[in-house]
Design an enzyme around this catalytic site. Sequence first.
Site, PDB file in Angstrom:
ATOM      1  N   LYS A 125     -17.914 -32.958  23.116  1.00 26.50           N
ATOM      2  CA  LYS A 125     -17.512 -33.277  21.749  1.00 26.50           C
ATOM      3  C   LYS A 125     -17.422 -31.979  20.955  1.00 26.50           C
ATOM      4  O   LYS A 125     -18.042 -30.980  21.329  1.00 26.50           O
ATOM      5  CB  LYS A 125     -18.538 -34.210  21.086  1.00 26.50           C
ATOM      6  CG  LYS A 125     -17.963 -35.081  19.981  1.00 26.50           C
ATOM      7  CD  LYS A 125     -17.121 -36.224  20.519  1.00 26.50           C
ATOM      8  CE  LYS A 125     -16.567 -37.092  19.399  1.00 26.50           C
ATOM      9  NZ  LYS A 125     -15.782 -38.223  19.905  1.00 26.50           N
ATOM     10  N   ASP A 165     -10.564 -37.285  16.575  1.00 29.85           N
ATOM     11  CA  ASP A 165     -11.678 -38.093  16.091  1.00 29.85           C
ATOM     12  C   ASP A 165     -11.478 -38.180  14.583  1.00 29.85           C
ATOM     13  O   ASP A 165     -10.348 -37.988  14.108  1.00 29.85           O
ATOM     14  CB  ASP A 165     -13.025 -37.442  16.466  1.00 29.85           C
ATOM     15  CG  ASP A 165     -14.212 -38.390  16.301  1.00 29.85           C
ATOM     16  OD1 ASP A 165     -14.747 -38.460  15.180  1.00 29.85           O
ATOM     17  OD2 ASP A 165     -14.600 -39.058  17.271  1.00 29.85           O
TER      18      ASP A 165
END
Length: 444
Positions: A125, A165
């Site tokens: 991430k 995201d």
Amino acid sequence: MQYVERVLDELKRKNPNEPEFHQAATEILNGLAPVIAKHPEYEKAALLERFVEPERVIMFRVPWVDDQGNVHVNKGYRVQFNSAIGPYKGGLRFHPSVNLSIIKFLGLEQILKNSLTGLPIGGGKGGSDFDPKGKSDNEIMRFCQSFMTELYRHIGQDTDVPAGDIGVGGREIGYLFGQYKRIANEHVGVLTGRGLSYGGSLVRTEATGYGLVYITAEALKARGDSFEGKTVVISGSGNVAIYACEKAQQLGAKVVAMYDSNGYIYDKKGIKLDVVKQIKEVERARIKVYAECVKGAEYHEGCKGIWTIPCDIALPCATQNEIDGESARILVKNGVKYVAEGANMPTDLEGISVFQKAGVVFLPAKAANAGGVATSALEMAQSSGRMFWTFEEVDAKLKNIMINIYHNMDKAAKDYGCEGDYVAGANIAGFIKVATAMMAHGIV
């Protein structure tokens, strides 16, 4: 279990002031206790210690120049958490709240989420505390180019494949990919969520929202039920919320509420999704405009009140910890039967406990919102093979993946003596695959 408690205590000692990371690790590791009890070799190999420690953490500065010529500096992150079953895979988040704790919690969750898809992708991430809101296209382009100028050296189609995201949509992915291609001199599938004209996949925009509804529909089906005639409350108004609303409506549900960071709308007749899409996707305006456009609709300042609206199904699709214990108790009191997480960790630990004790069917994020990364992996497959699948082909593959995730976590929960606990079931089903690979690789 002593081993799990020891690992958690050590994690908190080594990583102080990282509450989101602590929360995610606590939820995951406590759910893995039955697996660890059956595999004492994991403790001998310090497998949990290695599992919760990222393989690599990259932090860097991101200088950029605004339209007035002023220089700004943001922080950039990429946490490459676990590559046991495939290259790191996970989104980039651009939002003022981004810090190392949030990126690590997202990365840890991503390991299991990616494993649950059944596809060969590891967990990672990244992101920045940059806020795209209120910025011009040129400012966002300059920021993305500066961000990728550092990130490019750490990623690759067989190493680490970021995606979007919060705050990173098609526009941002385009600027990031353009800079990668410019520096690396190669046109490869190093980012997913790309535009259709340069290697993207159909259904990627809809994937997380559609996937959320597909897995919820399977949970309903397993109980002889369906979305038909159900009242649904959805938090958020971005891609996940919009396309969860679209698919739920297609299946016969009435979605009555949505929100953005300022407040929520309530339309007892059912949300008019075309109006929401116009406001959020075209005009990029605030959700309160909906109440000005639709007669009888209400707008309320603040977000927490959305969970006081009676519903059969709640789909939190905004951000972490938006449902606390108080909100969970109100939802239960008002008759909610199913809660499926479209955002990452939107329910805190107390809220999860409230739902489970009340017998609510609770589908955790690592399973319920895996549709986005699953379709990203399908995009990777298309890029590698220079193929392009139709909307129907990708949608069918996505639906099948989400159905399999439901049954795999259901089976894992039953096999390990916690039937109906899908938090434990998802953790166990995802972890076993990763743990097996890590043991096979030796102490690395």
